[in-house]
Each structure stands twice: as structure tokens, then as C-alpha cells.
Design a protein around this motif. Structure first.
Motif, mmCIF file in Angstrom:
data_model
loop_
_atom_site.group_PDB
_atom_site.id
_atom_site.type_symbol
_atom_site.label_atom_id
_atom_site.label_comp_id
_atom_site.label_asym_id
_atom_site.label_seq_id
_atom_site.Cartn_x
_atom_site.Cartn_y
_atom_site.Cartn_z
ATOM 1 N N THR A 98 26.657 54.625 -40.787
ATOM 2 C CA THR A 98 26.845 55.471 -39.873
ATOM 3 C C THR A 98 25.368 55.743 -39.281
ATOM 4 O OG1 THR A 98 26.422 57.234 -41.611
ATOM 5 C CG2 THR A 98 28.546 56.384 -41.219
ATOM 6 N N HIS A 99 25.385 56.432 -38.053
ATOM 7 C CA HIS A 99 24.002 56.883 -37.536
ATOM 8 C C HIS A 99 24.216 58.137 -36.872
ATOM 9 C CE1 HIS A 99 21.707 53.085 -37.967
ATOM 10 N NE2 HIS A 99 22.819 52.700 -37.774
ATOM 11 N N GLY A 100 23.830 59.391 -37.409
ATOM 12 C CA GLY A 100 24.126 60.865 -36.776
ATOM 13 C C GLY A 100 23.362 60.898 -35.370
ATOM 14 N N LYS A 101 23.871 61.770 -34.933
ATOM 15 C CA LYS A 101 23.185 62.374 -33.628
ATOM 16 C C LYS A 101 21.492 62.655 -34.061
ATOM 17 C CE LYS A 101 25.243 66.743 -33.490
ATOM 18 N NZ LYS A 101 26.267 67.920 -32.659
ATOM 19 N N ASP A 102 21.291 63.163 -34.989
ATOM 20 C CA ASP A 102 19.843 63.251 -35.530
ATOM 21 C C ASP A 102 19.081 62.222 -35.907
ATOM 22 O OD1 ASP A 102 21.202 62.669 -37.715
ATOM 23 O OD2 ASP A 102 20.747 64.352 -39.016
ATOM 24 N N GLY A 103 19.774 61.078 -35.697
ATOM 25 C CA GLY A 103 19.050 59.662 -35.825
ATOM 26 C C GLY A 103 18.831 59.138 -37.355
ATOM 27 N N LEU A 104 19.562 60.148 -38.142
ATOM 28 C CA LEU A 104 19.490 59.643 -39.645
ATOM 29 C C LEU A 104 20.723 58.590 -39.908
ATOM 30 C CD1 LEU A 104 18.623 62.872 -41.435
ATOM 31 C CD2 LEU A 104 17.194 61.094 -40.678
ATOM 32 N N GLY A 105 20.353 57.577 -40.754
ATOM 33 C CA GLY A 105 21.569 56.592 -41.085
ATOM 34 C C GLY A 105 21.944 56.645 -42.388
ATOM 35 N N ARG A 106 23.129 56.023 -42.690
ATOM 36 C CA ARG A 106 23.469 56.107 -43.849
ATOM 37 C C ARG A 106 24.365 54.837 -44.430
ATOM 38 N NH1 ARG A 106 28.403 60.054 -46.004
ATOM 39 N NH2 ARG A 106 28.343 59.471 -48.103
ATOM 40 N N LEU A 107 24.127 54.239 -45.458
ATOM 41 C CA LEU A 107 25.093 52.947 -45.892
ATOM 42 C C LEU A 107 25.675 53.417 -47.029
ATOM 43 C CD1 LEU A 107 22.010 50.114 -45.572
ATOM 44 C CD2 LEU A 107 23.608 50.493 -44.071
ATOM 45 N N VAL A 108 27.209 52.769 -46.783
ATOM 46 C CA VAL A 108 28.189 53.197 -48.058
ATOM 47 C C VAL A 108 28.854 51.684 -48.181
ATOM 48 C CG1 VAL A 108 28.306 55.571 -47.321
ATOM 49 C CG2 VAL A 108 29.757 53.938 -46.232
ATOM 50 N N THR A 109 29.784 51.757 -49.431
ATOM 51 C CA THR A 109 30.423 50.691 -49.891
ATOM 52 C C THR A 109 31.629 51.241 -50.179
ATOM 53 O OG1 THR A 109 28.662 49.429 -50.505
ATOM 54 C CG2 THR A 109 30.765 48.758 -51.379
ATOM 55 N N GLY A 110 32.611 50.855 -49.703
ATOM 56 C CA GLY A 110 33.996 51.289 -50.016
ATOM 57 C C GLY A 110 34.531 51.196 -51.298
ATOM 58 N N PRO A 111 35.505 51.930 -51.742
ATOM 59 C CA PRO A 111 36.545 52.798 -50.855
ATOM 60 C C PRO A 111 35.869 54.260 -50.800
ATOM 61 C CG PRO A 111 37.221 52.626 -53.123
ATOM 62 C CD PRO A 111 36.175 51.563 -53.134
ATOM 63 N N VAL A 112 35.697 54.406 -49.382
ATOM 64 C CA VAL A 112 34.902 55.993 -49.252
ATOM 65 C C VAL A 112 35.311 56.287 -47.757
ATOM 66 C CG1 VAL A 112 32.831 54.903 -48.092
ATOM 67 C CG2 VAL A 112 32.790 57.032 -49.261
ATOM 68 N N SER A 113 35.439 57.599 -47.820
ATOM 69 C CA SER A 113 35.756 58.041 -46.492
ATOM 70 C C SER A 113 34.694 59.077 -45.740
ATOM 71 C CB SER A 113 37.101 59.427 -46.667
ATOM 72 O OG SER A 113 38.103 58.525 -47.053
ATOM 73 N N LEU A 114 34.536 58.780 -44.350
ATOM 74 C CA LEU A 114 33.398 59.531 -43.680
ATOM 75 C C LEU A 114 34.080 60.175 -42.646
ATOM 76 C CD1 LEU A 114 31.137 56.344 -43.208
ATOM 77 C CD2 LEU A 114 30.745 57.863 -45.070
ATOM 78 N N GLU A 115 33.222 61.333 -42.429
ATOM 79 C CA GLU A 115 33.841 62.241 -41.240
ATOM 80 C C GLU A 115 32.949 62.068 -40.025
ATOM 81 O OE1 GLU A 115 34.865 66.867 -40.294
ATOM 82 O OE2 GLU A 115 34.485 66.376 -42.325
ATOM 83 N N VAL A 116 33.560 61.755 -38.960
ATOM 84 C CA VAL A 116 32.652 61.735 -37.806
ATOM 85 C C VAL A 116 32.689 62.602 -37.047
ATOM 86 C CG1 VAL A 116 32.487 59.921 -35.823
ATOM 87 C CG2 VAL A 116 33.506 59.148 -37.840
ATOM 88 N N ASP A 117 31.438 63.245 -36.616
ATOM 89 C CA ASP A 117 31.297 64.222 -35.788
ATOM 90 C C ASP A 117 30.515 63.887 -34.351
ATOM 91 O OD1 ASP A 117 31.910 66.132 -37.710
ATOM 92 O OD2 ASP A 117 29.724 65.849 -38.478
ATOM 93 N N GLU A 118 30.652 64.707 -33.280
ATOM 94 C CA GLU A 118 30.308 64.470 -31.799
ATOM 95 C C GLU A 118 28.717 64.005 -32.051
ATOM 96 O OE1 GLU A 118 30.703 67.778 -29.467
ATOM 97 O OE2 GLU A 118 32.625 68.009 -29.957
ATOM 98 N N GLY A 119 28.564 62.822 -31.271
ATOM 99 C CA GLY A 119 27.428 62.484 -31.302
ATOM 100 C C GLY A 119 27.057 61.070 -32.447
ATOM 101 N N ASP A 120 27.951 61.213 -33.403
ATOM 102 C CA ASP A 120 27.486 60.128 -34.589
ATOM 103 C C ASP A 120 28.167 58.675 -34.111
ATOM 104 O OD1 ASP A 120 26.782 62.213 -36.140
ATOM 105 O OD2 ASP A 120 28.695 62.477 -37.413
ATOM 106 N N ARG A 121 27.749 57.891 -34.677
ATOM 107 C CA ARG A 121 27.999 56.437 -34.659
ATOM 108 C C ARG A 121 28.286 55.818 -35.830
ATOM 109 N NH1 ARG A 121 28.084 58.086 -30.090
ATOM 110 N NH2 ARG A 121 27.562 57.157 -28.125
ATOM 111 N N ALA A 122 29.503 55.180 -36.151
ATOM 112 C CA ALA A 122 29.679 54.538 -37.286
ATOM 113 C C ALA A 122 30.337 53.022 -37.092
ATOM 114 C CB ALA A 122 30.777 55.455 -38.094
ATOM 115 N N VAL A 123 30.098 52.374 -38.171
ATOM 116 C CA VAL A 123 30.733 50.771 -38.331
ATOM 117 C C VAL A 123 31.140 50.431 -39.500
ATOM 118 C CG1 VAL A 123 28.451 49.875 -38.487
ATOM 119 C CG2 VAL A 123 30.343 48.565 -37.455
ATOM 120 N N ILE A 124 32.141 49.970 -39.543
ATOM 121 C CA ILE A 124 32.725 49.235 -40.798
ATOM 122 C C ILE A 124 32.637 47.984 -40.440
ATOM 123 C CG2 ILE A 124 34.975 48.886 -42.338
ATOM 124 C CD1 ILE A 124 35.883 51.493 -41.220
#
Length: 209
Positions: A98-124
Motif C-alpha cells: 500500500t501507498h497512502g496519500k501521505d507517501g508512506l508505504g507498507r508491505l504485508v503478507t496474507g491473510p490480512v485485510s486492508l482498508e483503502v482510503d481516498e488517495g491510497d494506492r494498493a496492490v496484491i
């Protein structure tokens, strides 16, 4: 390592998105846009509205019909929207970014759930397949059909039937061929009216003192 661009608005020969960024839209529905890619090939695009969900795996409504042996062995819901919350589900053993609109990134490994907000970018990431997600605005006009109530539909049907019946009756009553006026009938009618007008005027003149 060069930073990979999150979203390509067009791939050669095929559109990938019909939505717009939420920040630029007014009077539109929010939707969670999912784009499944294998390299530069677009496998599918989905716009998930409130109350909807999106699947991956071997199911008809899947955004990407890919083998799920390494990711749980069965089709899974990869995204859903409930009461204004846009949630992305990373399957077991899949990776998420994920990359938030604030520019901060986050890496995760499933199983996990992510909430996407306005301006966020996410990829599985599921092997060679990527499913990219963001919030977009879907215009209401042209996306929704006006629903006609059943009572109104029945009333329109009855009115249409009455109209057709009236046309049929008029066609049955009307003569097959209009009768032609006798020769001189119009001239005689005009003469009769003229004589009546002259007589009325003469009577009116005699009544004057």
C-alpha cells in the motif's frame, strides 16, 4: 530499484478504467476499482460499490481466473465495500503493498485485510498477477437506469391499450372512401348563406325608427 508506477490508465488496445479520482468528482458514487494485470495484459476490471464484493479464482464473477492452489486452494473474496468502508483482502501467502496519500508505504503478507482510503494506492501480488486497487468516482448519470414503479407501468399499459382500441374503432366507423360533394353544392351553400345575411340586414333596417 526503480519505483513501479501504480496504475496505467491505458494499455495498448484496451481501456483499464472508467472511473475518476474521488477528489475530482462531485455528485458521484464512490467505488473501489480493481484492475487485474499480468505484465501489461489486463485480465479484468471491476468497480465495487457499497454492498458489493469482488472475487479471484475460477468463478464466473472473478476479476482474475487464476489457479488458487498456492493461495488457499479455492476462490476468495479479494475486496468488498460495506457501509462506506472499502476493504482489500490479501489471500494467504499472497503479498500486499500500500501507498497512502501521505507517501508512506507498507508491505504485508496474507491473510490480512486492508482498508483503502481516498488517495491510497494498493496492490496484491499473486505470482505474476497483480491486482491494483484505488478509490474512484463513478458518475451517476449513464450508470443508473430510472426505475418505473409497477403502478405507473400498469397505468401506461392500460392507456396504451385504450389508445390502440380507440384507433381501431375510428378505423371501423370511418367510411372506406369519403363521399364527394355534388357539383355546385359549395356554390349553392354560399348563395344560401349570402341570401340569409341580406335578409337579416334588410329586416334590421326596417326595424330602425
Amino acid at each position: 530499484m526503480a519505483k513501479e508506477p501504480f496504475f496505467a490508465s491505458r494499455t495498448e488496445g484496451e481501456k483499464t478504467s472508467e472511473g475518476r479520482d474521488v477528489e475530482a468528482a462531485e455528485g458521484a458514487h464512490k467505488a473501489l476499482e480493481l484492475v487485474a494485470l499480468r505484465g501489461t495484459e489486463v485480465l479484468g476490471v471491476r468497480h465495487v460499490l457499497d454492498g458489493g464484493a469482488c472475487w479471484i479464482g475460477q468463478v464466473p464473477e472473478s476479476v482474475a481466473r487464476i489457479p488458487m492452489t498456492e493461495y488457499g486452494g479455492h476462490p476468495v473474496v479479494v475486496a468488498e465495500v460495506r457501509e462506506g468502508q472499502f476493504v482489500l483482502h490479501v489471500p494467504p501467502r499472497a503479498r500486499g503493498r500500500t501507498h497512502g496519500k501521505d507517501g508512506l508505504g507498507r508491505l504485508v503478507t496474507g491473510p490480512v485485510s486492508l482498508e483503502v482510503d481516498e488517495g491510497d494506492r494498493a496492490v496484491i501480488v499473486l505470482g505474476p498477477v497483480q491486482i491494483r486497487a484505488r478509490l474512484v468516482a463513478i458518475e451517476a448519470s449513464g450508470k443508473e437506469r430510472v426505475r418505473i414503479p409497477n403502478e405507473t407501468r400498469r397505468l401506461l399499459t392500460v392507456m396504451g391499450a385504450l389508445y390502440v382500441t380507440a384507433l381501431a374503432l375510428c378505423a371501423a366507423i370511418a367510411p372506406a372512401r369519403p363521399e364527394r360533394l355534388a357539383t355546385g353544392a359549395v356554390r349553392r351553400a354560399i348563395a344560401t348563406v349570402a341570401e340569409s345575411v341580406v335578409s337579416v340586414n334588410a329586416t334590421h333596417d326596417l326595424d330602425r325608427p
